[in-house]
Design a protein around this motif. Sequence first.
Motif, PDB file in Angstrom:
ATOM      1  N   UNK A 181      71.920 -10.639  22.700  1.00 65.79           N
ATOM      2  CA  UNK A 181      71.178 -10.483  21.449  1.00 65.79           C
ATOM      3  C   UNK A 181      69.794 -11.116  21.563  1.00 65.79           C
ATOM      4  N   UNK A 182      68.869 -10.609  20.749  1.00 66.25           N
ATOM      5  CA  UNK A 182      67.559 -11.220  20.548  1.00 66.25           C
ATOM      6  C   UNK A 182      67.513 -11.692  19.101  1.00 66.25           C
ATOM      7  N   UNK A 183      67.249 -12.978  18.888  1.00 62.39           N
ATOM      8  CA  UNK A 183      67.286 -13.564  17.548  1.00 62.39           C
ATOM      9  C   UNK A 183      65.873 -13.923  17.088  1.00 62.39           C
ATOM     10  N   UNK A 184      65.545 -13.534  15.861  1.00 63.48           N
ATOM     11  CA  UNK A 184      64.203 -13.711  15.307  1.00 63.48           C
ATOM     12  C   UNK A 184      64.312 -14.150  13.844  1.00 63.48           C
ATOM     13  N   UNK A 185      63.152 -14.254  13.184  1.00 67.71           N
ATOM     14  CA  UNK A 185      63.132 -14.482  11.741  1.00 67.71           C
ATOM     15  C   UNK A 185      62.982 -15.917  11.306  1.00 67.71           C
ATOM     16  N   UNK A 186      62.718 -16.835  12.257  1.00 68.05           N
ATOM     17  CA  UNK A 186      62.525 -18.245  11.911  1.00 68.05           C
ATOM     18  C   UNK A 186      61.078 -18.625  12.197  1.00 68.05           C
ATOM     19  N   UNK A 187      60.245 -18.787  11.155  1.00 66.86           N
ATOM     20  CA  UNK A 187      58.834 -19.134  11.390  1.00 66.86           C
ATOM     21  C   UNK A 187      58.641 -20.434  12.152  1.00 66.86           C
ATOM     22  N   UNK A 236      69.153  -8.796  16.885  1.00 63.63           N
ATOM     23  CA  UNK A 236      69.300  -7.422  17.366  1.00 63.63           C
ATOM     24  C   UNK A 236      70.253  -7.457  18.549  1.00 63.63           C
ATOM     25  N   UNK A 237      71.332  -6.698  18.454  1.00 67.48           N
ATOM     26  CA  UNK A 237      72.271  -6.601  19.575  1.00 67.48           C
ATOM     27  C   UNK A 237      71.770  -5.495  20.496  1.00 67.48           C
ATOM     28  N   UNK A 258      65.183   0.335  21.360  1.00 68.58           N
ATOM     29  CA  UNK A 258      66.016  -0.616  22.096  1.00 68.58           C
ATOM     30  C   UNK A 258      65.546  -0.788  23.541  1.00 68.58           C
ATOM     31  N   UNK A 259      64.860   0.215  24.072  1.00 74.86           N
ATOM     32  CA  UNK A 259      64.352   0.097  25.440  1.00 74.86           C
ATOM     33  C   UNK A 259      63.321  -1.032  25.543  1.00 74.86           C
ATOM     34  N   UNK A 260      62.595  -1.269  24.467  1.00 83.30           N
ATOM     35  CA  UNK A 260      61.627  -2.385  24.452  1.00 83.30           C
ATOM     36  C   UNK A 260      62.364  -3.720  24.463  1.00 83.30           C
ATOM     37  N   UNK A 261      63.496  -3.776  23.749  1.00 83.77           N
ATOM     38  CA  UNK A 261      64.305  -4.997  23.748  1.00 83.77           C
ATOM     39  C   UNK A 261      64.934  -5.203  25.120  1.00 83.77           C
ATOM     40  N   UNK A 262      65.311  -4.098  25.774  1.00 82.73           N
ATOM     41  CA  UNK A 262      65.868  -4.193  27.132  1.00 82.73           C
ATOM     42  C   UNK A 262      64.867  -4.858  28.077  1.00 82.73           C
TER      43      UNK A 262
END
Length: 292
Positions: A181-187, A236-237, A258-262
């Motif tokens: 996973x990619x984890x976001x949302x924390x300023x 994002x999984x 999702x390819x960008x996350x890959x």
Amino acid sequence: MPSNEQRREAAKRKLERQLANRAERARKRRIFGVVGTVVGVVLVVGLIYWLANRSDDPTVDPAASTAPSEPPADQVATPANIPTELAAVPKRPTALPAKATCAYPVEEGKPASKPAQAPPTENVSAEGTVGATIAMGSGDVKITLDRALAPCTVNSFVSLAKQGYFNDTTCHRLTTEGIQVLQCGDPSATGSGGPGYSFDDEVFPEIKYGRGILAMANAGKNPQTNKGTNGSQFFIVYGNAELPPNYTVFGSVEAESLKKIDEIAKAGTVSKGAPGDGSPKNPVTIKSVTVA
């Protein structure tokens, strides 16, 4: 030949010398004992200080160092394999009413990492979907938010996006082993930041996670209120994610995006603590989130 008196005096002087020598030896032992104790305390304090200042937190801001250096190759973990098949977006076994009432109580002792207002709580739609775009440095990531799955979560995410809350923030966590996973949302990019309010989980037992699923990160139940601890952090999984159904699924990610996350995952994560769990090797910045 010495008299009895002389022998007594000689014996007395000998005894006094023995007592004096014994006292001197005892004094030296005490001094050595104190010195040894002080040295031991200094060593223990030094060890505690060293341990306390180690940076093993897997959510350390990758931009915290003013002069970042290339991490050792054996510290950077990359995924051994990334599945390409998209996971099915979960469906509620029983549909929710068309309108929902939500609650976003202030989190005591946890001020907002970035100024934000809680969204409306009444007459929140639980029908239909909303399109949104997460503009990252690597390109646009298109997502679909599903109100029927999690109306209160979508309501909060849309509100924060429109307030610019996610703008110029860092995705602080990337996992490449166990779960992907990619984890976001924390300023604050620490893994503990949020909008200053929380809201309950919107989960059900049938939830499964897999490639393309968009879900909320949380810290489990609040022990004081037994309520959920959702805020602004989401993940994002991009691959495998064998997780219990404790994380609210509120949408999905477009296959092409999702390819960008890959590519972010393939660059690797700088492990801090558990192997394959840390900050992305290549910093990931969210420029903005726009809602259609």
